[in-house]
Design an enzyme around this catalytic site. Structure first.
Site, PDB file in Angstrom:
ATOM      1  N   ASP A 276       0.877  -1.165   0.000  1.00 14.51           N
ATOM      2  CA  ASP A 276       0.000   0.000   0.000  1.00 14.51           C
ATOM      3  C   ASP A 276       0.918   1.220   0.000  1.00 14.51           C
ATOM      4  O   ASP A 276       2.088   1.135   0.375  1.00 14.51           O
ATOM      5  CB  ASP A 276      -0.947  -0.006   1.212  1.00 14.51           C
TER       6      ASP A 276
HETATM    7  C1  BGC Z   1      -4.902   3.450   0.044  1.00 15.71           C
HETATM    8  C2  BGC Z   1      -5.022   2.442  -1.075  1.00 15.71           C
HETATM    9  C3  BGC Z   1      -4.852   3.141  -2.392  1.00 15.71           C
HETATM   10  C4  BGC Z   1      -3.515   3.866  -2.412  1.00 15.71           C
HETATM   11  C5  BGC Z   1      -3.245   4.620  -3.692  1.00 15.71           C
HETATM   12  C6  BGC Z   1      -3.626   4.259  -0.058  1.00 15.71           C
HETATM   13  O1  BGC Z   1      -3.604   5.282   0.885  1.00 15.71           O
HETATM   14  O2  BGC Z   1      -4.957   2.786   1.276  1.00 15.71           O
HETATM   15  O3  BGC Z   1      -6.240   1.779  -1.013  1.00 15.71           O
HETATM   16  O4  BGC Z   1      -4.970   2.232  -3.438  1.00 15.71           O
HETATM   17  O5  BGC Z   1      -3.487   4.808  -1.342  1.00 15.71           O
HETATM   18  O6  BGC Z   1      -4.079   5.705  -3.822  1.00 15.71           O
END
Ligand code: BGC
Length: 777
Positions: A276
């Protein structure tokens, strides 16, 4: 052909410079041209991966395992692998942001169709809708040149306060499993990878970076992992996203047990583990514990857009240094690169990919159908005491008052990373207006309450203006006055995608509706009992006035076709058929995690980590609700006194229709089952009303006696069936011993114990129509 020649030329030009490090070209066969093996798509995937791997330099290998911008990672230009573009996910293709910043890039070709939120998809209880969702989204992604969609999300709805529940598929591992697999298959059928998130145990959004989850092996395997497993083993997911939180004191983006042991070894996952954004914290753990591709690391300078910020990623220069110093061979690196290469061949290098389409009529239709099937009619009674005339569906020639900010608020923006730039979003008020018979009806509107006056979200302008300066007293007075004049009042309330509502980054602070909505609803229903409450949210909310309001509809976040879908249900053009994918508690004490005071956990003295023990264990959602009062009391001894013994407001699997259904008697093809056999159950379903409609028959299994504590019943099969008035169809369910099994912590495996079982068929977890005992030997 041009592509191939360009690549060959590039190969020849760089061949001398790279000669020491590159393996000799081994050419494959091809009509008229000799392709390097890795470019020959008639060759098996693994051979192509090995061939490409052999040709890559250390720098190239290091480059492909970490990001080069907010959403892309590099390919290998020398070998003809293009950059890999990812994007959120999961409800539509997110608008482009700047290379190295979260701000919108300001493109004019990145609007999209916003599909309904995943809670709505789960509420359709229709795997065909999940496949349709995946294929439609895949086509939008292709058009936008995105090869990895960051979704779907399948974290379990553990508490209704979860800020991101709207992006997930509810409380039940079986339902989520059945829905996630076709989503992944549909998406990937277009050559676009799903990146299933957030693996795993990301059930607390408020402290997502600090939570260390303490959970039994049983709850992990029975509740929190099955949907991920289904995405991998049934859906064949090509990528998975590690979660921010910790499990057993190790961050999940490089968690040895979750990634190496369970995902890769036990489940045989051959795809890419993507961190993530900012979820990676250690080079050595990332090397050893299964992270393959690092994104979003918050290194100093990165937010400033420093040119070399990506070199300071954990899997960049630091990793290369350790290899050069001899601390690591390229064994782990090669495994990561193989996985990334597989992803390239499956997506960017897949020559059989179809063309993409953006905002096509078919995509709007898919969004509308999913929305219509997911809307849940929670309650539909007469506005007059003792009356038999149900309030819904509404006539089109009446004077309608619409109240509430959610009738005019765009919900495809906000909520965090799933925010979209929808090409259009039909607001509820506009949807209703389009249904009313212009000659004989009249539409009134009153704002009623103010929740959010924002006019733009990260560069995307919201639809109607939300500007408002009046006081609450003035807003209430206006709404009440208009309610007196209306034939029917439709209240659009619920949550929105502001912080602490349904939004990434935080959990909700309260189960109650925000912005004084309860008081307003009470005031309105007092002057006009013909009130329909339409709740917009991804979570359950407290409804202390539920007894007084004759019709309640759960309408989720429905995306581009919101207004059309809701109006079609309210006015009866579509017969609602959605079913709740979670238990709708009357109050928080009905939820295991809260009853046991097991949320959000206990901060350690250094205030760096919060330990969250899932004390309710496997008793999540209806599994907790079902527990006999005596058992609950016993569990609650060390926790809060049980403040409420009421039933949930609406049970898991609940949803009404404008027609009625009758279930017959459950029968089975055998009375006994052995380890290698299957058992098939049959039940007749009849549409006993006067409209075409759909019922979802749910099959729960109950283990009558076991060596471990088991839920009273668990969902193990379901079928949504469409019936004409008066029509009867037989529904069949076939299960095997896996439906009888629990996760045995002694042997770390699934176990079905011989003895008595019962199958229960019903239309919700609380409406069981027929039961049948059988035996497992
Ligand atoms: C979120 C993800 C997301 C990623 C990219 C993160 O903060 O938890 O779900 O895909 O950001 O935007």
């Amino acid at each position: 052909m041009i592509k191939v020649q360009t690549i060959l030329l590039a190969l020849m030009m760089t061949a001398s410079a790279q000669a020491q490090t590159l393996a000799p070209l081994s050419m494959g066969e091809g009509p008229g041209v000799r392709l390097p093996l890795y470019l020959d798509d008639s060759k098996p995937l693994e051979q192509r991966v090995e061939d490409a791997l052999k040709r890559m330099t250390l720098d190239e290998k290091i480059a492909v395992i970490h990001a080069q911008s907010k959403f892309s990672s590099p390919g290998v230009k020398r070998l003809g692998f293009p950059d890999l573009w990812t994007d959120d996910g999961p409800h539509g293709v997110r608008p482009d942001v700047l290379w190295d910043q979260w701000e919108q890039a300001g493109q004019t070709n990145d609007s999209c169709v916003a599909f309904p939120a995943l809670t709505c998809l789960a509420a359709t209880w229709n795997p065909d809708m999940a496949y349709l969702y995946g294929t439609s989204l895949g086509e939008e992604a292709l058009y936008r040149n995105k090869s990895v969609m960051l979704g779907p999300g399948v974290n379990i709805y553990r508490t209704p306060l979860g800020g991101r529940n709207f992006e997930y598929m509810g409380e039940d591992p079986y339902l989520a499993s059945r829905m996630v697999a076709p989503y992944v298959q549909g998406l990937q059928s277009k050559g676009v990878a799903a990146c299933v998130k957030h693996y795993a145990l990301n059930n607390d959004e408020e402290y997502r970076h600090q939570v260390n989850v303490i959970v039994s092996d049983r709850a992990l395997h029975e509740i929190y992992l099955p949907a991920f497993r289904a995405a991998v083993q049934e859906g064949g997911a090509w990528a998975i996203m590690g979660a921010y939180n910790l499990y057993k004191n190790q961050h999940n983006c490089h968690n040895a047990i979750l990634l190496n042991k369970i995902l890769k070894q036990d489940w045989g996952f051959d795809g890419v583990v993507i961190s993530d954004w900012g979820g990676c914290h250690s080079t050595e753990e990332a090397i050893a514990n299964g992270l393959d591709l690092e994104f979003g690391t918050w290194t100093d300078g990165l937010t400033m857009g420093a040119t070399n910020a990506y070199d300071s990623y954990y899997l960049a220069e630091a990793y290369k240094r350790l290899i050069k110093e001899g601390k690591y061979t390229t064994r782990e690196l090669d495994d990561k690169v193989r996985r990334v290469l597989r992803l390239f061949f499956r997506t960017t290098m897949n020559k059989k990919k179809p063309y993409g389409f953006l905002c096509s009529d078919e995509h709007y239709e898919a969004a509308r159908r999913i929305a219509q099937e997911g809307i849940v009619l929670l309650k539909n009674e007469s506005p007059t005491k003792g009356g038999t005339d149900k309030l819904l569906p509404l006539r089109k020639d009446v004077r309608v008052l619409v109240v509430g900010e959610n009738a005019i608020k765009m919900m495809t923006v906000g909520g965090g990373s799933s925010s979209l730039k929808a090409q259009h979003e039909i607001l509820p008020l506009d949807g209703i207006l389009s249904k009313l018979n212009a000659q004989s009806s009249k539409l009134l509107y009153a704002r009623g309450y103010v929740g959010d006056t924002i006019q733009s979200y990260n560069g995307v302008t919201v639809g109607r203006s939300l500007y408002e300066t009046r006081t609450q007293a003035e807003l209430t007075a206006e709404a009440v006055e208009k309610a007196r004049q209306a034939d029917v009042v439709i209240f659009f309330g619920g949550l929105n995608k502001s912080d602490f509502q349904d939004c990434e980054g935080h959990d909700r602070k309260q189960f109650e509706l925000p912005y004084g909505q309860n008081e307003l609803i009470e005031a309105l229903v007092a002057v006009n009992p013909r009130l329909v409450y339409v709740n917009i949210s991804g979570n359950a909310v407290a409804m202390p006035w539920a007894d007084k309001v004759p019709a309640i509809v759960q309408a989720w976040f429905l995306g581009s076709e919101t207004g059309t879908a809701i109006a079609s249900v309210l006015f009866g053009d579509v017969n609602p058929s959605g079913k709740l994918p979670f238990t709708w508690h009357a109050d928080l004490s009905q939820c295991g995690a809260h009853a046991l005071n097991a949320y959000p956990g206990t901060w350690r003295t250094d205030h760096q980590v919060i330990d969250e023990e899932y004390k309710e264990d496997i008793f999540v959602g209806y599994r907790w609700t079902d527990l006999p009062a005596k058992v609950k009391k016993e569990k609650l001894r060390s926790a809060l006194p049980l403040r409420s013994a009421k039933n949930p407001l609406f049970p898991f699997g609940h949803g009404k229709s404008y027609t009625t259904f009758k279930l017959g008697k459950l029968t089975a093809d055998r009375k006994q089952l052995t380890a290698d056999e299957k058992i098939t159950f049959h039940i007749d379903v009849t549409n006993t009303g006067s409209r075409t409609g759909a019922e979802t028959v749910q099959l729960y299994i109950s283990d009558k006696k076991a060596s471990v504590e088991r839920p009273v019943k668990e969902l193990k099969a379901f079928r949504k069936i469409f019936l004409q008035p008066g029509e009867t169809k037989q529904v069949s369910f076939t299960i095997d011993r896996s439906a009888l099994s629990f996760y045995d912590e002694q042997t770390s495996s699934w176990k079905a114990e011989p003895g008595e079982f019962e199958a229960l068929a019903g239309t919700s977890a609380a409406d069981i129509a027929s039961r049948l005992a059988f035996n497992y030997q």
